[in-house]
Write a protein that holds these residues in place. Structure first.
Motif, short mmCIF file in Angstrom:
data_model
loop_
_atom_site.label_atom_id
_atom_site.label_comp_id
_atom_site.label_asym_id
_atom_site.label_seq_id
_atom_site.Cartn_x
_atom_site.Cartn_y
_atom_site.Cartn_z
N PRO A 134 0.81 -1.23 0.00
CA PRO A 134 0.00 0.00 0.00
C PRO A 134 0.85 1.27 0.00
O PRO A 134 0.43 2.28 -0.57
CB PRO A 134 -0.82 -0.11 1.29
CG PRO A 134 -0.87 -1.57 1.59
CD PRO A 134 0.42 -2.15 1.09
N ASP A 135 2.02 1.27 0.63
CA ASP A 135 2.83 2.50 0.67
C ASP A 135 3.90 2.55 -0.42
O ASP A 135 4.67 3.51 -0.50
CB ASP A 135 3.48 2.69 2.05
CG ASP A 135 4.41 1.54 2.44
OD1 ASP A 135 4.75 0.71 1.57
OD2 ASP A 135 4.80 1.48 3.62
N GLY A 136 3.96 1.53 -1.27
CA GLY A 136 4.92 1.53 -2.39
C GLY A 136 6.35 1.18 -1.99
O GLY A 136 7.24 1.14 -2.83
N HIS A 137 6.59 0.94 -0.70
CA HIS A 137 7.93 0.53 -0.28
C HIS A 137 8.05 -1.00 -0.34
O HIS A 137 7.05 -1.72 -0.34
CB HIS A 137 8.23 1.03 1.13
CG HIS A 137 8.30 2.53 1.22
ND1 HIS A 137 9.03 3.29 0.35
CD2 HIS A 137 7.71 3.40 2.10
CE1 HIS A 137 8.90 4.58 0.67
NE2 HIS A 137 8.10 4.67 1.72
N PHE A 138 9.29 -1.48 -0.32
CA PHE A 138 9.53 -2.91 -0.49
C PHE A 138 9.22 -3.68 0.80
O PHE A 138 8.96 -3.09 1.85
CB PHE A 138 11.01 -3.16 -0.81
CG PHE A 138 11.57 -2.37 -1.97
CD1 PHE A 138 10.75 -1.88 -2.97
CD2 PHE A 138 12.94 -2.13 -2.05
CE1 PHE A 138 11.29 -1.17 -4.04
CE2 PHE A 138 13.48 -1.41 -3.11
CZ PHE A 138 12.66 -0.93 -4.10
N ILE A 139 9.33 -5.00 0.69
CA ILE A 139 9.37 -5.86 1.88
C ILE A 139 10.76 -6.50 1.91
O ILE A 139 11.14 -7.20 0.97
CB ILE A 139 8.30 -6.98 1.83
CG1 ILE A 139 6.90 -6.37 1.86
CG2 ILE A 139 8.51 -7.96 2.98
CD1 ILE A 139 5.79 -7.42 1.71
N ILE A 140 11.51 -6.20 2.96
CA ILE A 140 12.80 -6.88 3.20
C ILE A 140 12.87 -7.10 4.70
O ILE A 140 13.14 -6.17 5.46
CB ILE A 140 14.00 -6.02 2.75
CG1 ILE A 140 13.85 -5.58 1.29
CG2 ILE A 140 15.32 -6.79 2.95
CD1 ILE A 140 14.83 -4.51 0.87
N ASP A 141 12.57 -8.32 5.11
CA ASP A 141 12.46 -8.54 6.56
C ASP A 141 12.44 -10.04 6.86
O ASP A 141 12.16 -10.85 5.97
CB ASP A 141 11.16 -7.89 7.06
CG ASP A 141 11.17 -7.59 8.55
OD1 ASP A 141 12.17 -7.92 9.23
OD2 ASP A 141 10.17 -7.03 9.04
N PHE A 142 12.66 -10.35 8.13
CA PHE A 142 12.47 -11.72 8.58
C PHE A 142 10.98 -11.96 8.83
O PHE A 142 10.24 -11.03 9.18
CB PHE A 142 13.26 -11.97 9.88
CG PHE A 142 14.75 -11.89 9.67
CD1 PHE A 142 15.44 -12.99 9.17
CD2 PHE A 142 15.45 -10.72 9.94
CE1 PHE A 142 16.82 -12.93 8.96
CE2 PHE A 142 16.83 -10.65 9.73
CZ PHE A 142 17.51 -11.76 9.23
#
Ligand SMILES: Cc1cc2nc3c(=O)[nH]c(=O)nc-3n(C[C@H](O)[C@H](O)[C@H](O)COP(=O)(O)OP(=O)(O)OC[C@H]3O[C@@H](n4cnc5c(N)ncnc54)[C@H](O)[C@@H]3O)c2cc1C
Length: 380
Positions: free
Chosen positions: A318-326
């Motif tokens: 929704p915010d256009g930022h990526f997903i990089i996470d555990f």
């Protein structure tokens, strides 16, 4: 059951292939799977060209990350020995206070990047095929250019294999589950246990983590290649930079110089929200006509015969930022995906960042904008 491994990777598109390269470079044992043989036309990393630009209109936070990515693409190009990146400069067009121009200037000013402002008259003079009206301004950024996505994938994959990564093409992963402090995977051809797992399946992500119910959407995007009617030489690589044009509030049209197969243009977003199982991979005559009308209005010399089209996908948060996470409940699982239509340029450095997360559990970059927690308990 096969041997135990340090990292298993699901998906060998832009993100997975880079992670396989960077992890295997550190002497970690990597086994990686793709449901097809990348580069292929099924996911988000095809279409012959991707824009890379530094003065990042989306948010200044991306500037240091893309700067490191430029370095990593250049390293990869040297290691692979073939051209992966072409510097054309970038021409960003739109109203002075619009999303594109204001955002580009904000990032450039904050990070002290070189750029020039061009009036509509100067744009028409320097790039005669681009004919904006007098209300349009341009930002010229010198370091923008083109990545050749299929070659980038080939480079990461080939070098990863040379470094010992065990790559399995045409072997879809069908299931994963935690197994003590590791992870167990099932594929169509076997079962594997790894210490850690990287999920990088692009638009297939939701099916791998249904328990998180993330509000991510898959958006159909069509690429169009046209043949110029006139002034062909002005569309060539040495004359035309990559360009993006905010032609209506928030609506972006972008394109590339002719790389030999015609001039590629597309809309950024504005596509149908769909899903990976039912996406329409055909492009209708109505869509082609709509794009031809837009091309005719904005770059009239380009509205010649259509050479080809391709369908690709954005995976959007929704915010256009990526997903990089555990994974919030399974810390031995790392997720890198949902690049919201602007991730390719970062792939070279994201592979390195993922390798840092796998090995050291931390990165030199602030990854807080990419955390999964921001997306939990939101509906689509
Ligand atoms: C039309 C278009 C234009 C774009 N333009 C730009 C641009 O100019 N600049 C830019 O920076 N970014 C751009 N992007 C965004 C960028 O291309 C994507 O963010 C990036 O390619 C996504 O890579 P990925 O590895 O996450 O996904 P993908 O490339 O889709 O890779 C996912 C992989 O997972 C595999 N997979 C899926 N399920 C399984 C399974 N069960 N088992 C094994 N493997 C599986 C798939 O086969 C696929 O190879 C664009 C995207 C599109 C669609």
């Amino acid at each position: 059951m096969r041997k135990s491994i340090d990292l298993a990777i699901v998906g060998l598109g832009a993100m997975g292939s880079s992670a396989a390269y960077h992890l295997s470079k550190r002497d970690k044992s990597v086994v990686a799977f793709d449901l097809s043989t990348p580069p292929h036309l099924l996911g988000s990393s095809h279409g012959q060209s991707r824009i890379i630009r530094e003065a990042y209109f989306e948010h200044p936070l991306y500037v240091p990350i893309v700067q490191k990515s430029y370095e990593r693409w250049s390293d990869l190009q040297a290691a692979y020995g073939e051209r992966l990146i072409l510097t054309t400069g970038g021409l960003l067009l739109g109203p002075n206070n619009g999303t594109l121009i204001a955002g580009t200037r904000l990032s450039a000013d904050r990070h002290k990047l070189d750029y020039d402002i061009l009036s509509a008259k100067e744009i028409r003079k320097h790039y005669p095929v681009i004919q904006p009206d007098d209300s349009t301004v341009g930002v010229w950024e010198p370091r923008a250019g083109i990545l050749l996505p299929e070659k980038c994938l080939e480079a990461h994959l080939k070098l990863a294999q040379q470094q010992g990564a065990d790559l399995h093409f045409e072997e879809p992963v069908t299931e994963w589950k935690p197994d003590g402090d590791g992870v167990r995977l099932k594929t169509t051809q076997g079962e594997y246990r790894a210490q850690q797992l990287l999920l990088a399946p692009g638009p297939w992500l939701s099916a791998f983590i249904p328990e998180l119910a993330l509000p991510i959407t898959v958006e159909r995007q069509v690429l169009y290649w046209f043949e110029p009617i006139d002034r062909r030489e002005d569309f060539e690589l040495d004359r035309l930079p990559i360009f993006a044009w905010e032609y209506a509030p928030g609506a972006l049209f972008y394109g590339f110089p002719n790389l030999g197969d015609g001039v590629k243009v597309a809309l950024h977003h504005q596509g149908e929200i769909t899903d990976i199982e039912s996406i329409n991979r055909e492009v209708s005559p109505v869509e082609i006509e709509a794009m031809r009308l837009l091309v005719n209005a904005m770059i009239p010399n380009l509205a010649g015969p259509l050479i080809k089209t391709e369908v690709c996908m954005y995976t959007n948060t929704p915010d256009g930022h990526f997903i990089i996470d555990f994974h919030p409940d399974v810390p031995q699982v790392l997720i890198s995906s949902a690049c919201s239509g602007h991730g390719f340029k970062f792939a070279a450095v994201l592979g390195e960042i993922l390798a840092d997360l796998v090995v050291d559990k931390k990165s030199e970059f602030d990854l807080s904008p990419f955390r999964i927690s921001r997306l939990l308990n939101q509906s689509k």
